[in-house]
Scaffold this motif. Structure first.
Motif, short mmCIF file in Angstrom:
data_model
loop_
_atom_site.label_atom_id
_atom_site.label_comp_id
_atom_site.label_asym_id
_atom_site.label_seq_id
_atom_site.Cartn_x
_atom_site.Cartn_y
_atom_site.Cartn_z
N LEU A 43 33.22 33.99 30.10
CA LEU A 43 32.77 32.71 29.55
C LEU A 43 31.31 32.56 29.96
CD1 LEU A 43 33.54 29.82 28.35
CD2 LEU A 43 33.89 29.14 30.72
N ARG A 77 33.85 26.22 32.95
CA ARG A 77 34.88 27.05 33.58
C ARG A 77 36.14 26.24 33.88
NH1 ARG A 77 37.42 28.33 37.82
NH2 ARG A 77 36.44 26.69 39.06
N ALA A 111 38.01 25.64 30.72
CA ALA A 111 38.66 26.87 30.29
C ALA A 111 39.88 27.18 31.16
CB ALA A 111 37.67 28.03 30.33
N ALA A 112 39.69 27.03 32.46
CA ALA A 112 40.76 27.39 33.38
C ALA A 112 41.97 26.49 33.18
CB ALA A 112 40.26 27.30 34.82
N ALA A 164 43.62 27.94 29.98
CA ALA A 164 43.84 29.37 29.79
C ALA A 164 45.32 29.72 29.99
CB ALA A 164 42.97 30.15 30.78
N THR A 202 45.41 34.98 31.98
CA THR A 202 43.99 35.09 31.65
C THR A 202 43.12 34.80 32.86
OG1 THR A 202 44.41 34.37 29.39
CG2 THR A 202 42.15 34.16 30.18
N ILE A 224 39.34 33.92 33.82
CA ILE A 224 38.08 33.45 33.26
C ILE A 224 36.93 33.91 34.16
CG2 ILE A 224 36.69 31.42 32.63
CD1 ILE A 224 39.13 31.75 30.84
N ALA A 242 33.33 33.25 34.57
CA ALA A 242 32.26 32.37 34.11
C ALA A 242 30.92 32.79 34.71
CB ALA A 242 32.56 30.93 34.48
N VAL A 297 38.03 29.74 24.03
CA VAL A 297 38.82 30.54 24.97
C VAL A 297 40.17 30.88 24.36
CG1 VAL A 297 40.04 30.44 27.19
CG2 VAL A 297 37.64 29.70 27.03
N GLU A 330 41.47 34.55 23.44
CA GLU A 330 42.76 35.05 23.93
C GLU A 330 43.62 35.56 22.78
OE1 GLU A 330 43.97 32.26 27.83
OE2 GLU A 330 44.84 31.85 25.87
#
Lengths: 232, 232, 232, 232, 232, 232
Positions: free
Chosen positions: B5, B19, B22-23, B26, B30, B32, B34, B207, B211
């Motif tokens: 990312l 981040r 996203a986390a 996710a 996954t 991440i 960043a 994201v 994925e």
């Protein structure tokens, strides 16, 4: 009037070829200030090459504006970085693809573009769509020539491009041809005479369009999108 | 699966905010990764900022690929440098604007985008057209917030964006809203609950889309346009 | 997460083939609920077949939602009844044509679609235009295979499709190929390896896109167009 | 000439209203065969209502063709099921939205559509785009009237629609107005006289367009897309 | 109902051929008033011929309106002067290209146009785009026949056009063919029977569309663009 | 270089005003040959006025070519008869609307057009679409001024146009304004200074674009569409 003609790649031979084409067609009072960044790739063949050349191009734009340039031509057919250049310049910034397409739309009912490598084809197709010319652009053809081969003596480029022009006329039924690389600027006149249709070089079109916009007293709008970059 | 990312600007706080978003969303497997380039502008507010950030972004892509990234997300709503990134990566490269617009087109009949400064509006309008979503994108609105203000405690951003969402519903008759800046990722859930329509954050969409593409076993086509850059 | 994978035709073998493809690529926590209506046509080959299948499809959507489905995939490349499904579902409803085109646009500069019968060609062309992908979709090709032939052992489908992929690369200059029928889901990996370009199966794309949208916490907008049907 | 006028919903009063409008404007030799399916929803307000009405519509088309109909009009402004109808009919099948837009494009430089509920707005916008009329269709307006209210004596529909026509002229600067519901067929003449611009009812347009196509000796092309459904 | 059928060129033989086609298909109560200007070019083959024919065409429109015409057909496939005619007429003014394309879009999923000389091809392509039919118009083909050759006995036109129809079906995969010249009106039925697809003559379509619009009680909107020319 | 500047209407005062604007901005070596037909309408306000002016315009083009003109400018913002002029001229023929839009697209991210009467609005909208600029042209505004009022001393035109420019900036968020009538050529500089955005006059743009195309050695393609009219 001073026009900065910037070749975004670092091959001085191409800069000089573009300068010669520009100088041949520039109006009496126009001074062509040709330059290229010192450390960009030697040719621009794809999006990556474009992207890593743009910072160098921007630096040349800023130098040229400080040196009094009234307008700017970006001499790469992918029209890299145009919008960014417009943010840092007062004078108009003209791309050679956009200029060639505007000129072609005035003198012909349709056109084909003949570019270098196949990977340039989708780039030019996307530009045609971006500029609202996709209905006029019958086909983008690749002559399958690496850009730097255009700089070598005895290259077969003219022959290959000539063959593509024949296809553009017979298969695409295009009524003009645009040469899709600044490195082809020296071929336009000869190919036009041979094929009896307009063969258009973007470098010359961009210089003339830039002269025209500057001559009309127009400058880049600074009201919003193309205002100078915000200080951080 | 490892997803890189990359925030193309150099403000670590924005990278961390992206981040976190996203986390939070996710999938279990996954990871991440960043990062941001060390020396790009602290925010991207226009084409110039984009252009000078792309080389740093490309370097981060290359680092991440070497570190085993399976896919890549570019966490700036202008989707800078996507095509160039695709040339140097095997895994899919996803922009947050494109991902948000694809997701919105599945769950809503139309949408508005709410971005930061007015100068971003034509950039997003052009992206909507490039992605073939201009018929779904009713309006691009600017909340008139400099990007870095989003990073300051007690900023008025949420209020301003909320007011624009009301306009998007009542005036544009849009059925979803896309937040047009990676720095707004933390606001989506709260604003969605308040306005009772989908409020879409592009970071999360990108994201999840990344994925999905990686999970489907798909990689960037290397047959032509997105092939690795030619050696010079 | 539960994803309902609904094959709108009544051929259980196709449902099972789609389920296998979905299961192979689904994320660990995803449960695929595959079904088909009991009394729709055995294959969907044209607008009439679509139209008479949609009520059965809608019933399956409702059953699946009652059974706790978080998202829905309609496994027919004509994307029949998507908007109607969206009115009666909370979770996102994804078509396999739309998903394949969104995925393709991320990993390739252009694509061709290879479908079954010639009568499907204008249907897919219209979908490409509806989804704003007509500039990326170079050509829709028919392999001239009735849908149910795909279910017979020893059919020549793979060979015919492979021949069309070669044309897509050489004639259309496409950089990816989308398989335009849910019944081709088992062929993608092998054909991709053979032709060295992404060969994209819509079923897998739709499942992954649906997982992504659900995973992002997004649901169908109920503010207007996709609100539940009005009671009469 | 026999023209089947099929109202896809099951409200006989609307069928009769459409029949009256058609009969008033039909050519001397034209016989209007009006019908509706027995068990579809009483009104079509959204994609779901459309979808569940189409099988009944198709059955009426088949009955009418057996009864000797030379052409067919589908009297719902969403133009549901047109392509499917075309597969099972020899004679031309005309939708009231498409007919109204074709007629409007001949007599006016632009138009607005005034429909019933807000949820119909994106449906009509998508039809305008599908028919290549989005540049002529300035706006789709909802008068916020449920379809069946049009059937009740003393309803306020005419007043609401009249107010929207005023907006269409003053705000949209449209030069004609299309009434976006078969149930408004009785209002066109009065509103046109009041506002002094063409107020166009799709039912009448579709009947006249259908008469014209039949009268020109033309039938649905059976060469591919609209060929009869394949036997399974 | 009186319909003025105006051939903008001055070849009386073409006027008569168009009149015969119109009369054969006109409704019982329709009177066809055929005419042509006395001093326009004998054929319209390009923009210049169009431009110098329009004033004569406008004079014929005015004469016909004074003589009680309820509607007007301009019988040249370039649709010259339509908008100007609409300013000076109350009744609808219909072009044969626009009518043919509207009719084709109802009965076929796509079409090709077969015109006379290659120089007409870009004219028709531009009309297709103007009318929003470019997605349906697969190709405009020239049979390479000067217009007036169509008037000579024993000409090879039918054979050449027939060959192009074969190409339209096999290469363009078009599902209908439009004859792109008023002088081909006599060939449609025979060629349609031979090739088993709709072969559409614009003269007949325009007469029937005009009958339909007049029969629907509709006239040209006089609210703005098509209002009578301003007195000077 | 000789450039013929042809005002298609017969008002000598407008011709002179355009000549003055052109002369002020023409390059040193350019000779402006200004003329107008003797017997066309005194102003062009709609399609009818256009149509009856074109034959006179064509005669002026032919006279100018005989007198050695290298290029041609048609000084009416409706761009009447451009394609016909191109058939009879060797040198490029430039319209003032097309030139203004090309120039605007180089220096601004979007623009509005301010024209005279409301009836000109749809004409300019159609030109924007024809030239592929509809995504840049935010709005066409009418200042509600008859063309000839622009020729009267003490008219309120400047004030009205100035008010519309304010709206273009605030409501349309346009970044440049194009003056949509040759008769406004004298106002551009003053209004630009006042509003601090580019205010673009088409006459000057067309002269400069024409100079540029001639200077680049390009002429109208005579290979097909713009070949000389066929002898009859």
């Amino acid at each position: 009037m001073k026009i900065a003609l910037i070749n975004p790649n670092s091959t001085a031979g191409m800069t000089e070829k573009a300068r010669l084409a520009a100088a041949q067609f520039a109006a009496p009072g126009t001074e062509i200030m040709a330059s290229n960044p010192p450390d960009t790739p030697p040719s621009i063949e794809g999006h990556y090459d474009e992207a890593v050349s743009v910072p160098g191009l921007l630096a040349e734009i800023q130098k040229a504006e400080s040196a009094g340039a009234d307008g700017f031509v970006v001499a790469c057919f992918d029209d890299p970085g145009l919008a960014a250049c417009r943010e840092i310049a007062r004078g108009p910034v003209v791309g050679i693809c956009e200029a060639a397409m505007h000129f072609a739309s005035v003198i012909a009912a349709s056109f084909s573009v003949i570019t270098t490598l196949p990977r340039a084809v989708p780039i030019v197709e996307e530009l045609a769509r971006k500029y609202g010319k996709e209905h006029l652009c019958k086909k983008v053809r690749a002559a399958d020539i690496p850009v730097l081969d255009l700089e070598e003596a005895g290259n077969a480029a003219e022959e290959k491009i000539s063959a593509e022009i024949s296809c553009a006329v017979l298969e695409d039924r295009s009524e003009a041809v645009i040469l899709g690389c600044a490195g082809m600027a020296d071929l336009a006149a000869r190919l036009s005479a041979k094929h009896k249709i307009p063969v258009i070089d973007g470098v010359v079109c961009a210089v003339k369009l830039c002269e025209g916009i500057v001559g009309a007293g127009l400058q880049t709008s600074k009201i919003c999108a193309f205002n100078y970059p915000r200080k951080k």
